[in-house]
Design a protein around this motif. Structure first.
Motif, PDB file in Angstrom:
ATOM      1  N   ARG A  33       0.851  -1.187   0.000  1.00  0.00           N
ATOM      2  CA  ARG A  33       0.000   0.000   0.000  1.00  0.00           C
ATOM      3  C   ARG A  33       0.887   1.237   0.000  1.00  0.00           C
ATOM      4  O   ARG A  33       1.747   1.393   0.865  1.00  0.00           O
ATOM      5  CB  ARG A  33      -0.940  -0.013   1.206  1.00  0.00           C
ATOM      6  CG  ARG A  33      -1.841  -1.257   1.225  1.00  0.00           C
ATOM      7  CD  ARG A  33      -2.711  -1.327   2.465  1.00  0.00           C
ATOM      8  NE  ARG A  33      -3.431  -2.605   2.524  1.00  0.00           N
ATOM      9  CZ  ARG A  33      -4.618  -2.833   1.975  1.00  0.00           C
ATOM     10  NH1 ARG A  33      -5.239  -1.845   1.331  1.00  0.00           N
ATOM     11  NH2 ARG A  33      -5.186  -4.014   2.068  1.00  0.00           N
ATOM     12  N   VAL A  35       1.743   5.300   0.112  1.00  0.00           N
ATOM     13  CA  VAL A  35       1.293   6.496   0.822  1.00  0.00           C
ATOM     14  C   VAL A  35       2.026   7.717   0.282  1.00  0.00           C
ATOM     15  O   VAL A  35       3.232   7.684   0.057  1.00  0.00           O
ATOM     16  CB  VAL A  35       1.565   6.363   2.334  1.00  0.00           C
ATOM     17  CG1 VAL A  35       1.194   7.639   3.075  1.00  0.00           C
ATOM     18  CG2 VAL A  35       0.838   5.159   2.915  1.00  0.00           C
ATOM     19  N   TYR A  41      -3.064   6.271  -0.726  1.00  0.00           N
ATOM     20  CA  TYR A  41      -3.397   6.786   0.603  1.00  0.00           C
ATOM     21  C   TYR A  41      -2.636   8.087   0.831  1.00  0.00           C
ATOM     22  O   TYR A  41      -1.424   8.165   0.586  1.00  0.00           O
ATOM     23  CB  TYR A  41      -3.047   5.762   1.690  1.00  0.00           C
ATOM     24  CG  TYR A  41      -3.731   4.433   1.469  1.00  0.00           C
ATOM     25  CD1 TYR A  41      -5.030   4.221   1.903  1.00  0.00           C
ATOM     26  CD2 TYR A  41      -3.084   3.406   0.780  1.00  0.00           C
ATOM     27  CE1 TYR A  41      -5.665   3.011   1.682  1.00  0.00           C
ATOM     28  CE2 TYR A  41      -3.712   2.199   0.550  1.00  0.00           C
ATOM     29  CZ  TYR A  41      -5.010   2.007   1.002  1.00  0.00           C
ATOM     30  OH  TYR A  41      -5.651   0.815   0.758  1.00  0.00           O
ATOM     31  N   THR A  43      -2.049   9.611   3.745  1.00  0.00           N
ATOM     32  CA  THR A  43      -1.239   9.614   4.957  1.00  0.00           C
ATOM     33  C   THR A  43      -0.985   8.191   5.423  1.00  0.00           C
ATOM     34  O   THR A  43      -1.744   7.264   5.101  1.00  0.00           O
ATOM     35  CB  THR A  43      -1.946  10.365   6.096  1.00  0.00           C
ATOM     36  OG1 THR A  43      -3.111   9.635   6.492  1.00  0.00           O
ATOM     37  CG2 THR A  43      -2.336  11.776   5.676  1.00  0.00           C
ATOM     38  N   CYS A  45      -1.476   6.880   8.378  1.00  0.00           N
ATOM     39  CA  CYS A  45      -2.542   6.340   9.229  1.00  0.00           C
ATOM     40  C   CYS A  45      -3.724   5.830   8.409  1.00  0.00           C
ATOM     41  O   CYS A  45      -4.392   4.862   8.804  1.00  0.00           O
ATOM     42  CB  CYS A  45      -2.981   7.389  10.247  1.00  0.00           C
ATOM     43  SG  CYS A  45      -1.766   7.634  11.580  1.00  0.00           S
ATOM     44  N   LYS A  46      -3.997   6.443   7.274  1.00  0.00           N
ATOM     45  CA  LYS A  46      -5.069   5.941   6.406  1.00  0.00           C
ATOM     46  C   LYS A  46      -4.698   4.558   5.858  1.00  0.00           C
ATOM     47  O   LYS A  46      -5.538   3.667   5.740  1.00  0.00           O
ATOM     48  CB  LYS A  46      -5.342   6.925   5.278  1.00  0.00           C
ATOM     49  CG  LYS A  46      -6.000   8.225   5.733  1.00  0.00           C
ATOM     50  CD  LYS A  46      -6.318   9.122   4.548  1.00  0.00           C
ATOM     51  CE  LYS A  46      -6.911  10.458   5.004  1.00  0.00           C
ATOM     52  NZ  LYS A  46      -8.180  10.300   5.738  1.00  0.00           N
ATOM     53  N   ALA A  49      -5.038   1.906   8.645  1.00  0.00           N
ATOM     54  CA  ALA A  49      -6.432   1.540   8.900  1.00  0.00           C
ATOM     55  C   ALA A  49      -6.959   0.574   7.836  1.00  0.00           C
ATOM     56  O   ALA A  49      -7.776  -0.302   8.128  1.00  0.00           O
ATOM     57  CB  ALA A  49      -7.296   2.794   8.949  1.00  0.00           C
ATOM     58  N   ALA A  50      -6.480   0.714   6.600  1.00  0.00           N
ATOM     59  CA  ALA A  50      -6.964  -0.134   5.507  1.00  0.00           C
ATOM     60  C   ALA A  50      -6.211  -1.449   5.400  1.00  0.00           C
ATOM     61  O   ALA A  50      -6.678  -2.382   4.733  1.00  0.00           O
ATOM     62  CB  ALA A  50      -6.834   0.625   4.184  1.00  0.00           C
ATOM     63  N   TYR A  64       4.432  14.622   7.000  1.00  0.00           N
ATOM     64  CA  TYR A  64       3.069  14.233   7.356  1.00  0.00           C
ATOM     65  C   TYR A  64       2.793  14.793   8.749  1.00  0.00           C
ATOM     66  O   TYR A  64       3.230  14.242   9.755  1.00  0.00           O
ATOM     67  CB  TYR A  64       2.920  12.715   7.321  1.00  0.00           C
ATOM     68  CG  TYR A  64       3.237  12.120   5.952  1.00  0.00           C
ATOM     69  CD1 TYR A  64       2.230  11.918   5.015  1.00  0.00           C
ATOM     70  CD2 TYR A  64       4.548  11.804   5.586  1.00  0.00           C
ATOM     71  CE1 TYR A  64       2.509  11.388   3.758  1.00  0.00           C
ATOM     72  CE2 TYR A  64       4.845  11.289   4.335  1.00  0.00           C
ATOM     73  CZ  TYR A  64       3.817  11.083   3.428  1.00  0.00           C
ATOM     74  OH  TYR A  64       4.114  10.569   2.174  1.00  0.00           O
ATOM     75  N   ASP A  67      -0.333  13.339  11.779  1.00  0.00           N
ATOM     76  CA  ASP A  67      -0.828  12.017  11.383  1.00  0.00           C
ATOM     77  C   ASP A  67      -0.553  11.035  12.520  1.00  0.00           C
ATOM     78  O   ASP A  67       0.456  10.336  12.541  1.00  0.00           O
ATOM     79  CB  ASP A  67      -0.150  11.562  10.092  1.00  0.00           C
ATOM     80  CG  ASP A  67      -0.841  10.347   9.486  1.00  0.00           C
ATOM     81  OD1 ASP A  67      -2.069  10.390   9.320  1.00  0.00           O
ATOM     82  OD2 ASP A  67      -0.143   9.359   9.181  1.00  0.00           O
ATOM     83  N   CYS A  69      -2.047   7.923  15.200  1.00  0.00           N
ATOM     84  CA  CYS A  69      -3.037   6.846  15.217  1.00  0.00           C
ATOM     85  C   CYS A  69      -2.459   5.634  15.933  1.00  0.00           C
ATOM     86  O   CYS A  69      -1.266   5.573  16.227  1.00  0.00           O
ATOM     87  CB  CYS A  69      -3.436   6.456  13.792  1.00  0.00           C
ATOM     88  SG  CYS A  69      -2.047   5.900  12.774  1.00  0.00           S
TER      89      CYS A  69
END
Length: 398
Positions: A33, A35, A41, A43, A45-46, A49-50, A64, A67, A69
């Motif tokens: 993934r 970023v 994404y 950030t 943290c997004k 979460a995914a 960033y 950000d 989490c």
């Protein structure tokens, strides 16, 4: 100040048995993934979460801000790419604990810069560790209340390699560059930890510690480096004892530090833990001309083994009368390549070169011979010796 609170090439350590923990390989079905600007994404943290268990998170270089989490998934590999991303808490925190709260297990983070972690309790951390097993490599954590703060988890192994930690601490003596709780094992290698803000450059309550081939030093008043000067307390603090290897480190304490002892072991009580301490082939430098203890040991039934260490400057080698001391060398005015610039390779001298002795093995049968040397910045190099001959201190100068 005596602070108490209860609460790059990788080189193998002396023998493979002392390498604690292994990298977690991503499963074949893992998703990568991405970023950053223009990526999937926006950030980190997004992406966290995914993510699914085992995914790889690649963070493009950039800043960033805010950000923060918790990271709940396990077996994640999180790494900066195309440069080192900067994660600035910017006045925010996750769960009242810090920037990234690592709840998942077997998390590996590589190549990030983190700053600005603070919370109302004055105990915030860039990385708050709550899961089992964690690895951080090639990263820079600075200007946080704690760089790393871990909970108590004796099933957990923490590996910190090739990182820089600087000027972390609230300034009350209870927060540190690195604060490891009562975990099973800590491996701390090839790191540069400096300028803790009143607290310690490394504090560990782990039951088993390998602290090898690092540099602990801090700026003098008025100097500026990658952070401001910090006036730390202990360079290394192991307050509850446990099996501990301190091998091949460069340990330099500034004149205006907040505690005259450089390494402290067992001062808060050891309980039922083992108390075998091995201090082998380190270079200690004390810039304080009137006070100092290089290795302070309390509450340890077993005599510490101090072998092949170089002690430069004023101070008592150790307060422990039962300590085993062999082929160490102490001098008030030892000549280094460039002491002012923190290059602590000693100039050749007959009392240092080939003057060390074989350190033998630990009580568990592990070789204590230093196989590497610290290389600035936050790296290492292989240590070559002439057969069985070994120099005193953290470097071979023959």
């Amino acid at each position: 100040m005596h602070a108490i609170r209860t609460s790059a090439t990788r080189i193998s350590f002396a023998v493979s048995a002392l390498v604690i923990g292994t990298a977690i390989a991503a499963p074949a079905s893992a998703v990568t993934r991405s970023v950053g600007a223009g990526q999937t994404y926006a950030t980190p943290c997004k992406a966290f979460a995914a993510a699914a268990t085992g995914d790889v998170i690649e963070i493009q270089a950039g800043t960033y801000s805010g950000d923060v989490c918790a990271i709940y998934k396990s077996n994640l590999t999180i790494r900066g790419v195309n440069g080192r991303p900067k994660i600035d808490a910017a006045g925010k925190n996750a769960l009242g604990k810090g920037t990234w709260v690592v709840v998942g297990n077997n998390i590996k983070i590589d190549n990030v810069e983190m700053m600005g972690a603070k919370v109302t309790s004055r105990n915030g951390a860039a990385l708050r560790l709550e899961g089992t097993n964690f690895t951080l490599t090639n990263s820079f954590l600075h200007n946080n209340e704690n760089g790393i703060l871990s909970g108590a988890n004796t099933a957990s192994a923490i590996i910190l390699e090739n990182n820089e930690f600087g000027h972390n601490g609230y300034g009350d003596g209870y927060t540190h560059n690195i604060y490891i709780g009562s975990v099973g094992k800590l491996t701390f290698r090839f790191n540069f930890s400096h300028d803790a803000k009143v607290g310690h450059n490394l504090k560990t309550r782990a039951h088993y510690n390998v602290i090898a081939y690092n540099r602990f030093s801090s700026l003098r008043t008025g100097e500026t480096g990658s952070t401001a000067a910090g006036k730390p307390s202990y360079e290394i603090n192991v307050p509850n004892g446990g099996t501990t290897y301190i091998i091949g480190n460069v340990i330099m304490q500034p004149a205006d530090s907040n505690n005259p002892a450089m390494v402290a072991y067992g001062e808060e009580g050891v309980g039922t833990r083992k108390t075998d301490l091995y201090v082998i082939n380190n270079t200690f430098v004390n810039d304080d001309a009137s006070r100092g203890t290089f290795v302070m040991v309390r509450n340890a039934a077993v005599g510490a083994k101090l072998i092949n260490n170089l002690f430069a400057g004023y101070g008592t080698v150790t307060n422990q009368t039962t300590a085993v001391k062999k082929t160490n060398y102490q001098s008030l005015a030892l000549a280094f390549v460039d002491r002012a610039a923190y290059d602590l390779r000693p100039l050749i001298g007959t009392l240092i070169v080939n003057a060390g002795s074989s350190p033998g093995s630990s009580s568990g049968g592990l070789s204590l011979k230093a196989s590497s040397s610290y290389k600035h910045l936050a790296s290492g190099a292989s240590r070559s010796t002439l057969g069985s001959l070994i120099d005193i201190g953290a470097y071979e100068v023959q």
